[in-house]
Design a protein around this motif. Structure first.
Motif, PDB file in Angstrom:
ATOM      1  N   THR A 271     -57.015 -32.842 -83.057  1.00 37.18           N
ATOM      2  CA  THR A 271     -55.919 -32.844 -82.094  1.00 37.18           C
ATOM      3  C   THR A 271     -55.969 -31.565 -81.270  1.00 37.18           C
ATOM      4  O   THR A 271     -56.860 -30.733 -81.466  1.00 37.18           O
ATOM      5  CB  THR A 271     -54.563 -32.921 -82.814  1.00 37.18           C
ATOM      6  N   ILE A 466     -40.912 -40.163 -84.615  1.00 34.02           N
ATOM      7  CA  ILE A 466     -42.027 -39.232 -84.471  1.00 34.02           C
ATOM      8  C   ILE A 466     -43.204 -39.919 -83.785  1.00 34.02           C
ATOM      9  O   ILE A 466     -43.883 -39.323 -82.932  1.00 34.02           O
ATOM     10  CB  ILE A 466     -42.432 -38.660 -85.836  1.00 34.02           C
ATOM     11  N   ALA A 467     -43.448 -41.165 -84.127  1.00 33.18           N
ATOM     12  CA  ALA A 467     -44.525 -41.915 -83.471  1.00 33.18           C
ATOM     13  C   ALA A 467     -44.249 -42.067 -81.981  1.00 33.18           C
ATOM     14  O   ALA A 467     -45.162 -41.963 -81.149  1.00 33.18           O
ATOM     15  CB  ALA A 467     -44.679 -43.282 -84.137  1.00 33.18           C
ATOM     16  N   ASN A 470     -44.883 -38.734 -80.254  1.00 34.98           N
ATOM     17  CA  ASN A 470     -46.306 -38.411 -80.190  1.00 34.98           C
ATOM     18  C   ASN A 470     -47.041 -39.174 -79.095  1.00 34.98           C
ATOM     19  O   ASN A 470     -48.213 -38.889 -78.825  1.00 34.98           O
ATOM     20  CB  ASN A 470     -46.969 -38.651 -81.546  1.00 34.98           C
ATOM     21  N   LYS A 471     -46.370 -40.122 -78.455  1.00 34.88           N
ATOM     22  CA  LYS A 471     -46.971 -40.777 -77.298  1.00 34.88           C
ATOM     23  C   LYS A 471     -47.127 -39.807 -76.131  1.00 34.88           C
ATOM     24  O   LYS A 471     -47.880 -40.070 -75.195  1.00 34.88           O
ATOM     25  CB  LYS A 471     -46.122 -41.977 -76.874  1.00 34.88           C
ATOM     26  N   ALA A 473     -48.312 -36.797 -76.537  1.00 31.92           N
ATOM     27  CA  ALA A 473     -49.452 -35.918 -76.823  1.00 31.92           C
ATOM     28  C   ALA A 473     -50.632 -36.283 -75.907  1.00 31.92           C
ATOM     29  O   ALA A 473     -50.705 -37.414 -75.402  1.00 31.92           O
ATOM     30  CB  ALA A 473     -49.846 -36.050 -78.286  1.00 31.92           C
ATOM     31  N   SER A 481     -44.975 -29.301 -77.090  1.00 23.47           N
ATOM     32  CA  SER A 481     -44.511 -30.119 -78.200  1.00 23.47           C
ATOM     33  C   SER A 481     -42.989 -30.083 -78.212  1.00 23.47           C
ATOM     34  O   SER A 481     -42.391 -29.003 -78.186  1.00 23.47           O
ATOM     35  CB  SER A 481     -45.060 -29.567 -79.521  1.00 23.47           C
ATOM     36  N   SER A 540     -39.982 -28.371 -84.571  1.00 24.76           N
ATOM     37  CA  SER A 540     -40.734 -29.549 -84.137  1.00 24.76           C
ATOM     38  C   SER A 540     -40.878 -30.504 -85.312  1.00 24.76           C
ATOM     39  O   SER A 540     -40.923 -30.096 -86.481  1.00 24.76           O
ATOM     40  CB  SER A 540     -42.117 -29.142 -83.609  1.00 24.76           C
ATOM     41  N   GLN A 542     -42.837 -33.410 -87.531  1.00 26.25           N
ATOM     42  CA  GLN A 542     -44.168 -33.855 -87.896  1.00 26.25           C
ATOM     43  C   GLN A 542     -44.048 -34.784 -89.098  1.00 26.25           C
ATOM     44  O   GLN A 542     -43.005 -34.889 -89.735  1.00 26.25           O
ATOM     45  CB  GLN A 542     -45.089 -32.674 -88.222  1.00 26.25           C
TER      46      GLN A 542
END
Length: 764
Positions: A271, A466-467, A470-471, A473, A481, A540, A542
Motif C-alpha cells: 500500500t 472502513i471498507a 478505503n475506496k 485510497a 487518510s 484513523s 483500520q
C-alpha cells in the motif's frame, strides 16, 4: 478533563451535495461526506475520484510544449550513438525517476548512464564539476530528473562546453529559468493540464512520449517517487498511484522483491504505507549517509541475488540512520529549549550533525513545536552551513527564503520543504530575518490544528464503514487518510501496553458494539484519564486482523475528556508515586486533618489549581465543597490509604465497659488495668482517648485530686449523642462511608454534585 494537544477543526459541509452524491452513487453518508470535503461535490467528479482507474486516462505527454523537441533530441542521440547522462537526485523521487528514464532510453537504443551527485561532497542538483566531468567523458546530452530548475550557472557552463541539456523537474522555479535545450516542468508549462507531478511522474511522461505508449511496466518505479515525495494524490497523480501500487504489488522486478524481503512484506499487500514507511526510508538511507547509487543499482538489478545484497545494505544503513536521527533530535530539542522557545521560525545549527538526515529531524521538530524549522550543519572547512527546512500550513517556506537570496546563494524546494546552503556566518542573520518575516503571519497560523473529517459514534464504526472509506485510497498529500473523532464515548477499559508501558490500549463501549483503540506513545496518559471518563478520541480507522478474526480498530492520534474527572487512589489501589508526577504548578495536595504525607500540602488560601489531590476527608462535607471551585478539572481521591486512618466508632458496650472500669478499678491500678483491658477489647489509643473525651464532655468523668480521671457521681443522665465530639465523629463516619466505601461511580456523582452546587452558589 484532559485537553487535546491540537485544535480539532471540523469542516463546513454541504448537506445537499452530500445527500445527492450518496443517492446517485449509492454510497454511505460518511463516504459522501469525505468526497465533498475533498472538493468533489459534483457527482461526476466524485465518481471519477472513486473509480479513477476506469474514469480517467493519462494525459497526452505531448501537451508539454517542448516534448516534441525532447523526443526528437533523444531519438537523434539513439540514432547517432551519442552518450547520454541521466543526472538525478539522491532521494526516492530522484532515484526512481532515474530508473524510469534509464529503462525508457535504453529500450530505444540510447547509450545511457546514470549519475547521482553525492549529498556530502556535491550537494543537491547540478554542479559545475560534475557537468565538466561529463563533457570530458564524451557525454553530448544530459537529462536531469527531479532537479535542475535552479541550476542557472551550471546550465550556462554546459552550453559553453557544447553539451545539450534537457531539464525535467518539478521543484519551484525562480524568476529566471536556466537556458537549457529544453525544459519539461509541469509548473512552468501552461499547456500541460496537471501541475503536481513528482520528478518520477515527469520522467514517466518523457518515457511515455519516447516509447509512444504508456509504459505500464515502469509504473512500479514511478509510484515510489510519487508517493515518497509527498505530492498531492489527486488528478493524474491519483491515477498513477492507484495503478502504480497495483503494479508494485504484482512486480517481479528483483529490486522490488528484495525490498519486500528485507521489509518483511512478502505476504502483505503493498500500500502507500509500504512505500512511505518501509521502502522509502530504506531507499533514502543510502543518499542520507553516503552515495545514493546503491539504491539505484538495486532498482536496476537484473538478478535477485544482486538486488538482495544491495537491499540488505540499504536496510543496515536505515538502522544506522535511525540511531543518528534519534541523537540529532535530542540535541536539536535541547538547543531549542535553551534559547528559541519564543521564536516563530526555528533555525538550529551544529557542527556535529549529518546533513543527510536533518530533514527528518526538522519534520519531528515541526510536529513537536508546530513552527517552521530549519536544521543546518556547519562545515568548518568550507565555512558553509548546509541543511533542510520543513514548514507548516500558512508559511510558504520557499517564498520566505526567496526574500533572502542575498545570503542564500543556493536553495530550492516547495512551500512545505526546502534545502539550502549558506555561509555559516549568515545563519544568525537568516534566523533573525525569518522571524521578522513571520511577525506578519497571523498568530493562529502557529497554533497546532488538525482537520477532522468525520465525527462518529462507537456504533457507527464497522468493517463495512472502513471498507467504504478505503475506496478513497491511496492516501497521501491532498487526499489524507481520513481523520475521525469517536466522540464522548464511554470507557470500558484503559491500560498500558508494550514492553515499557509506553503505549495505550482502550476499549470503548457503545449501545450495540465495542471499539478498540491503540495509542502508540500515549502510555503516559493512563494517570490522566479516569476509568469513569467519557473520552473523545481522534485518529484513523483500520482493520485489526488477529488469529483469523477481523474487527475495527482506531489508531489514536489525540484525545480529549471534556467532563470533570475523578481518580481512585483509595485504599492503596494505586501507587501514590504517580501523583507526585502531576504538574506542580497545576496541582493542590489537600489535607484537612493535617495528616503527614510525602507531598507539599497547601495551607491557607487555596490556589485555583486545576487538579486537586484529597489526602484525607474533612469533618464536614461543606469543607470539601469549598475545595471544588469551578476551575477544578480533576480530583484525585487518595484518602483511606492508611489502615488506621478511619477507625470504627466505639460501640455502646465499649463505652459501658470503659465507664465501669473507671468507676470500679482501684486508683493505684487504673493505668495498668486500662492497658490490659485495651488489649482484651482491641482498643487503640485513639479509641480510648475518644471515649474519655465523650465522657468528659458529658461530665461523666472529671479529674480527681490525685490527677487521675474519676467518675462524677453527680453527673446528670445524658445520652452519648449529646457529646459534641461524638456528634462530629458520627458525622465523620457517615462522610467516610459516603466517600471511602463508595464505588467510583458513586464517588464521582457525589463530588460532581458538590462541585455543581458550589458553582451555582458562586454565580447566584
Amino acid at each position: 478533563m484532559y485537553h487535546a494537544k491540537k485544535r480539532w477543526v471540523y469542516p463546513e459541509t454541504d448537506a445537499t451535495a452530500i445527500e445527492r452524491i450518496q443517492t446517485e452513487l449509492n454510497i454511505s453518508p460518511q463516504l459522501a461526506t469525505l468526497l465533498v470535503e475533498r472538493g468533489h461535490a459534483d457527482v461526476e467528479a466524485a465518481r471519477a475520484f472513486l473509480h479513477v482507474e476506469y474514469e480517467l486516462t493519462f494525459h497526452d505527454p505531448y501537451l508539454f510544449e517542448q516534448m516534441t523537441k525532447v523526443v526528437e533530441r533523444i531519438k537523434r542521440a539513439a540514432d547517432d550513438g551519442e552518450m547520454v547522462l541521466i543526472y538525478g537526485d539522491y532521494d526516492v523521487d530522484g532515484v526512481s525517476a532515474s530508473a524510469v528514464m534509464w529503462h525508457a532510453l535504453t529500450e530505444i537504443g540510447v547509450m545511457a548512464e546514470c549519475y547521482i551527485p553525492n549529498r556530502f561532497t556535491e550537494g543537491y542538483g547540478p554542479n559545475k564539476e560534475a557537468f565538466s566531468w561529463a563533457a570530458n567523458e564524451g557525454f553530448t546530452l544530459i537529462i536531469t530528473v527531479d532537479c535542475g530548475i535552479s541550476g542557472i550557472e551550471e546550465t550556462a557552463l554546459l552550453k559553453e562546453l557544447g553539451v545539450d541539456l534537457i531539464l525535467t523537474d518539478h521543484h519551484e522555479p525562480k524568476e529566471t529559468l536556466p537556458d537549457a535545450f529544453a525544459i519539461i516542468h509541469p509548473h512552468i508549462d501552461a499547456t500541460y493540464p496537471y501541475d503536481k507531478l513528482a520528478g518520477a511522474g515527469v520522467a514517466l511522461k518523457v518515457a511515455h512520449a519516447v516509447l509512444g505508449r504508456m509504459p505500464a511496466e515502469l509504473l512500479d518505479l514511478a509510484v515510489l517517487g510519487t508517493i515518497a515525495d509527498l505530492v498531492p494524490l489527486d488528478g493524474e497523480n491519483r491515477l498513477l498511484a492507484k495503478l502504480g501500487l497495483k503494479a508494485l504489488d504484482e512486480s517481479k522486478r528483483p529490486g522490488i522483491l528484495a525490498l519486500r524481503e528485507v521489509c518483511a512484506l512478502t505476504d502483505a499487500p503493498l500500500t502507500e504505507e509500504s512505500v512511505g514507511f518501509a521502502f522509502g526510508p530504506r531507499i533514502n538511507a543510502a543518499g542520507r549517509l553516503d552515495s545514493a547509487m546503491p539504491a539505484l543499482q538495486m532498482l536496476l538489478a537484473e538478478t535477485e541475488a544482486e538486488a538482495l545484497e544491495l537491499a540488505q545494505q540499504l536496510d543496515k544503513q536505515n538502522k544506522e540512520r535511525q540511531d543518528i536521527v534519534k541523537t540529532i533530535a535530542k540535541e536539536a530539542t535541547e538547543l531549542v529549549e535553551a534559547s528559541m522557545t519564543d521564536d516563530r521560525v526555528l533555525v538550529v545549527a551544529s557542527e556535529r550533525w549529518n546533513p543527510g538526515v536533518v530533514g527528518i529531524v526538522a519534520s519531528r521538530l515541526v510536529e513537536a513545536y508546530y513552527r517552521p524549522v530549519i536544521l543546518l550543519c556547519h562545515d568548518p572547512k568550507t565555512g558553509k552551513a548546509k541543511g533542510s527546512g520543513r514548514s507548516i500550513d500558512g508559511f510558504d517556506l520557499f517564498k520566505e527564503l526567496s526574500k533572502n537570496e542575498d545570503i542564500l546563494p543556493h536553495f530550492g524546494g516547495h512551500p512545505a520543504a526546502a534545502g539550502m546552503t549558506l555561509l555559516s556566518e549568515n545563519v544568525a542573520e537568516l534566523r533573525k530575518r525569518l522571524n521578522e518575516q513571520a511577525e506578519t503571519i497571523p498568530d493562529e497560523t502557529f497554533v497546532a490544528r488538525v482537520n477532522v473529517d468525520l465525527k462518529l459514534d462507537v456504533n457507527d464504526v464497522t468493517l463495512d464503514l472502513i471498507a467504504e472509506i478505503n475506496k478513497l485510497a491511496p492516501f497521501g498529500m491532498g487526499n489524507p487518510s481520513p481523520r475521525v473523532v469517536v466522540a464522548d464515548a464511554r470507557l470500558r477499559d484503559i491500560r498500558q501496553i508494550g514492553r515499557d508501558n509506553s503505549h495505550l490500549k482502550v476499549q470503548l463501549a457503545g449501545d450495540k458494539r465495542e471499539l478498540d483503540g491503540i495509542g502508540f506513545g500515549f502510555g503516559h496518559v493512563i494517570s490522566e484519564i479516569s476509568k469513569m471518563a467519557h473520552v473523545s478520541l481522534m485518529g484513523s480507522l483500520q482493520v485489526n486482523e488477529w488469529n483469523g478474526m477481523r474487527k475495527p480498530q482506531l489508531m489514536i492520534q489525540d484525545m480529549r475528556v471534556d467532563d470533570f474527572q475523578v481518580f481512585d487512589y483509595r485504599g492503596k489501589k494505586k501507587s501514590l508515586q504517580e501523583l507526585d508526577e502531576l504538574p506542580k504548578d497545576a496541582t493542590s495536595f489537600v489535607s484537612f486533618q493535617g495528616t503527614s504525607k510525602p507531598f507539599p500540602l497547601h495551607e491557607g488560601d487555596e490556589p485555583l489549581n486545576r487538579f486537586v489531590v484529597l489526602l484525607d476527608l474533612p469533618d464536614d462535607e461543606s469543607e470539601l465543597a469549598d475545595r471544588l471551585h469551578d476551575g477544578v478539572e480533576r480530583v484525585y481521591c487518595a484518602f483511606g490509604q492508611g489502615d488506621s486512618l478511619f477507625e470504627k466508632l466505639p460501640t455502646r458496650e465499649d463505652f459501658r465497659t470503659y465507664y465501669v472500669h473507671m468507676a470500679t478499678c482501684e486508683r493505684k491500678n487504673l493505668r495498668e488495668n486500662l492497658i490490659r483491658l485495651s488489649i482484651e477489647r482491641k482498643w487503640s489509643k485513639n479509641t480510648i482517648q475518644f471515649m474519655h473525651q465523650v465522657f468528659s464532655e458529658l461530665e461523666f468523668l472529671v479529674t480527681m485530686e490525685d490527677g487521675l480521671p474519676g467518675v462524677n457521681p453527680e453527673a446528670p443522665k445524658r445520652d452519648l449523642t449529646e457529646a459534641p465530639c461524638y456528634k462530629r465523629r458520627v458525622g465523620k463516619q457517615q462522610l467516610e462511608e459516603r466517600y471511602v466505601y463508595a464505588s467510583l461511580a458513586e464517588l464521582k456523582e457525589r463530588l460532581q454534585t458538590l462541585r455543581s452546587n458550589k458553582m451555582q452558589e458562586a454565580y447566584s
